[in-house]
Enzyme design. Structure first.
Site, PDB file in Angstrom:
ATOM      1  N   PRO A   2       4.969  58.051  91.517  1.00 50.94           N
ATOM      2  CA  PRO A   2       3.555  57.687  91.315  1.00 50.94           C
ATOM      3  C   PRO A   2       3.446  56.206  90.940  1.00 50.94           C
ATOM      4  CG  PRO A   2       4.153  59.598  89.960  1.00 50.94           C
ATOM      5  CD  PRO A   2       5.417  59.053  90.558  1.00 50.94           C
ATOM      6  N   GLU A   3       2.477  55.501  91.511  1.00 48.59           N
ATOM      7  CA  GLU A   3       2.269  54.105  91.146  1.00 48.59           C
ATOM      8  C   GLU A   3       1.275  54.043  89.985  1.00 48.59           C
ATOM      9  OE1 GLU A   3       2.144  51.373  94.404  1.00 48.59           O
ATOM     10  OE2 GLU A   3       3.524  52.565  95.593  1.00 48.59           O
ATOM     11  N   LYS A  52       3.459  52.560  84.602  1.00 56.43           N
ATOM     12  CA  LYS A  52       3.720  53.964  84.945  1.00 56.43           C
ATOM     13  C   LYS A  52       3.910  54.840  83.712  1.00 56.43           C
ATOM     14  CE  LYS A  52       5.683  52.448  89.329  1.00 56.43           C
ATOM     15  NZ  LYS A  52       6.858  52.402  90.208  1.00 56.43           N
ATOM     16  N   ASN A 171       6.008  50.999  95.625  1.00 55.98           N
ATOM     17  CA  ASN A 171       6.459  50.688  96.965  1.00 55.98           C
ATOM     18  C   ASN A 171       5.335  50.376  97.959  1.00 55.98           C
ATOM     19  OD1 ASN A 171       8.799  50.244  98.239  1.00 55.98           O
ATOM     20  ND2 ASN A 171       9.153  52.360  98.869  1.00 55.98           N
ATOM     21  N   ARG A 268      14.723  50.679  96.734  1.00 47.16           N
ATOM     22  CA  ARG A 268      13.704  51.465  97.444  1.00 47.16           C
ATOM     23  C   ARG A 268      13.550  50.940  98.860  1.00 47.16           C
ATOM     24  NH1 ARG A 268       9.819  53.300  93.827  1.00 47.16           N
ATOM     25  NH2 ARG A 268       8.964  54.467  95.567  1.00 47.16           N
TER      26      ARG A 268
END
Ligand SMILES: [Zn+2]
Length: 278
Positions: A2-3, A52, A171, A268
């Site tokens: 989750p961003e 986060k 991302n 990532r």
């Protein structure tokens, strides 16, 4: 993962459901049992997010600090047990619930977080002091972050994901933002002109609140405009996002016609267009 916008939206839901009420805390799975027992029946003051990380403030200068990690979920929903004359603590349970919060109207179930700990107010401030600037908390890019970027030889694509510098960017925002600004993700941060750094930050400050409101990462101008119109008409603003590079490797870049590529950066997948990101 989750961003940041997801965590800010979650903080808003936890706040709306529990702030100002006495809450039954429990840990059906058992791994938060001691702390839940200490908190049980206490009044929740509110919830906030930084990057986060989620903080649920409880009376007595206490904070439940949560980080969902890759697989954590925190569902908050309304229940009608009390309306039906039942005890709220008898709500049905599914899966491994680390933390359950229940009041007269809502139940919150936290599953699979990488962090769920009881700390003091000071402990939460300590967590925050290790986190970077959050575009959802600060409209102006702090000078300290600007100075660190101006010194950093690290790739701009990596520093954007460094939660100790910029908190909450994940991302999708990383890939789309760098494409929007035509930046090669490998450019050393210190070679990115200050004007562009400010533009990147201003974009995050403008775009991430829309992510909080819609639950979607919207970056393209058309998407942003459509979502704003839908929200203004009382809708959810849930436009299906059109990404330029994110998960579009092997496909054509909408700006230059080049081919979008995928590589690994900062652990990532990174998506970008070598044709127009220079
Ligand atoms: Zn391109």
């Amino acid at each position: 993962m989750p961003e940041g916008h997801t965590l800010h939206a979650l903080a808003g839901r936890v706040d709306a459901a529990f702030a100002g009420t006495a809450v039954r805390f429990s840990s059906p799975q058992g791994r938060f049992a001691g702390s839940a027992a200490a908190l049980d029946g206490a009044r929740v003051e509110g919830a906030e997010a930084h990057g986060k990380h989620l903080a649920i403030r409880v009376e007595g200068a206490r904070v439940v600090h949560v980080h969902l990690g890759l697989f954590g979920r925190f569902s908050v929903r309304r229940h009608r047990r009390v309306d039906r004359g039942e005890a709220p603590t008898d709500l049905p349970l599914t899966g491994q619930v680390r933390l359950r919060m229940v009041n007269r109207t809502h139940v919150g179930d936290l599953r699979g977080p990488i962090v769920c700990e009881l700390v003091t107010d000071d402990g939460w401030e300590e967590v925050r002091s290790g986190l970077g600037a959050d575009p959802l908390r600060e409209e102006r890019l702090p000078d300290a972050v600007l100075a660190r970027l101006a010194r950093s030889r690290r790739a701009v694509g990596a520093v954007l994901m460094d939660q100790g510098l910029v908190a909450g960017v994940g991302n999708v925002y990383r890939a789309e933002l760098l494409h929007r600004h035509g930046l090669d993700p490998h450019t050393p941060a210190r070679e990115v002109p200050q004007r562009v750094v400010h533009e990147l930050w201003d974009d995050l400050v403008r775009l991430m609140p829309l992510g909080v409101r819609t639950g979607r990462i919207l970056v393209a101008d058309d998407d942003v405009e459509r979502a704003r119109t839908l929200l203004a008409d009382g809708g959810t603003g849930r436009v299906r996002p059109a990404y330029a590079v994110y998960r579009r490797h092997g496909r054509t870049c909408p700006r230059c016609g080049g081919t979008v590529v995928k590589e690994t950066m900062a652990g990532r997948n990174l998506f970008w267009c070598p044709g127009c990101q220079r």
